[in-house]
Enzyme design. Structure first.
Site, short mmCIF file in Angstrom:
data_model
loop_
_atom_site.label_atom_id
_atom_site.label_comp_id
_atom_site.label_asym_id
_atom_site.label_seq_id
_atom_site.Cartn_x
_atom_site.Cartn_y
_atom_site.Cartn_z
N ARG A 42 0.87 -1.00 0.34
CA ARG A 42 0.12 -0.25 -0.23
C ARG A 42 0.92 0.90 -0.08
NH1 ARG A 42 -2.41 3.84 3.39
NH2 ARG A 42 -4.22 3.91 2.95
N SER A 111 -12.78 -3.80 1.06
CA SER A 111 -12.55 -3.46 2.24
C SER A 111 -14.72 -2.64 2.58
CB SER A 111 -11.75 -1.52 2.36
OG SER A 111 -11.14 -1.90 1.85
N LYS A 140 -4.36 5.53 8.80
CA LYS A 140 -4.87 5.74 7.89
C LYS A 140 -6.07 6.47 7.40
CE LYS A 140 -6.37 2.32 5.00
NZ LYS A 140 -7.64 0.60 4.60
#
Ligand code: NI
Lengths: 219, 219
Positions: A42, A111, A140
């Protein structure tokens, strides 16, 4: 013991800014030493060229260690490096399109921050759900409101697919998310910001596996 | 007249920040009214979800108008919306990987800022080269040193594929880049920042086509 489930037990997400200056490959190798089952690449700020370089390196490492490589958001990068799968959030490619591009064999994680997103993801062909954020998290910036473990319990009673808890998961709350219905966890800072990455990963893994299957012998 | 070449004559790149507040679809429609042959979707800051939405809208529009849609950098987005092709720069996916993912039919454009990059792109399977930056430009912060028209002349004598000049191209210098060997131009601010986008596009198109094929009748 369900082997597919066990392979999704402990996701470590890379994060260049939270890794205390250690490079991505070093962090991933240490996490794999500690028993991470999935490395999720990521990197929202890298150029595609840099992402490809990172993914190629992580592909070699995860293959060598028998772990899975999942690429966040970027289906093109996942396909280019023959990753095991991709993970898409609600700001990424719609899950049904991601499934089309990935084909039926690669793993698609999606998600889900509520029951509706979860139901849509299942219909779109998700192989697992990333459920959260469970707790408040600084890792995040784009995460939504913390859901607590209630959402995990609700999803566990509705859906048979693996549920991976994400968002503020650490050594202190891993037991409760698994008891609530998660079949695995995804962590960022709990591993990549730990002084001893291997030890931190090992400890998380032991809790997850002990709750799911009873304690592993000799570990 | 080479029809494939003509279809690559005038690329208009989208840019949300340079479009004087006009939305992307409005800008693209006006450019197509003026005779743009390619809309290249370029949006380095959008989420993948937003990119997909933009690409879906531009796909419908370009198909309706018989123009090409090319997606900058994002092979996954190009595939997801069935774009005509993708364009990759030196910070994007390596051209050979992009070609593998796109397959043989879709158009692959590759940026080349010197002879070596051009030769590599040709070997990797580029269908056209984006050559530049020819002139200094503020539109692309990541552009390299201006090359002038010399690189176009050198490439035109070495390679048979279409050469699209990019970087600071405007109404005043379009004639000289075509005379130097470009078979088309790619513009950002000369079109998207123009008060009258359709007129600006029309004027650029007329110069390109007049130099390449003689003036079009009735235009
Ligand atoms: Ni005219």
């Amino acid at each position: 013991m369900n082997n597919d489930l066990k392979r999704l037990a402990l996701h470590v997400l890379t994060d260049r800014t939270l890794s205390l200056g250690r490079d991505m490959l070093t962090v991933a190798a240490a996490a794999l030493d500690g028993g991470a089952t999935v490395i999720q690449l990521r990197d929202k700020t890298a150029s595609t060229r840099l992402l490809i370089e990172e993914a190629v390196a992580l592909r070699a490492l995860t293959r060598e260690r028998g772990a899975l490589l999942i690429v966040n958001d970027r289906i093109d990068v996942a396909l280019a490096v023959d990753a095991d799968g991709a993970h898409v959030g609600q700001d990424d490619m719609p899950a049904a399109l991601a499934r089309q591009l990935l084909g039926p064999e690669r793993i698609l994680g999606v998600s889900a921050g509520n029951l509706e997103e979860a139901a849509e993801a299942v219909i779109a062909g998700a192989d697992y759900l990333g459920v959260g954020p469970i707790y408040a998290t600084a890792s995040k910036a784009d995460a939504g409101q913390p859901q607590g473990t209630v959402l995990l319990s609700q999803l566990a009673s509705r859906h048979a697919l693996p549920l991976i808890a994400i968002g503020g998961i650490n050594i202190a709350n891993t037991r409760e998310v698994i008891q609530a219905g998660a079949t695995g966890i995804a962590v960022i800072s709990a591993v990549v910001s730990a002084p001893d990455i291997t030890a931190a990963t090992h400890d998380l893994r032991q809790i997850v596996l002990a709750e799911l299957y009873g304690h592993e012998r000799g570990s």
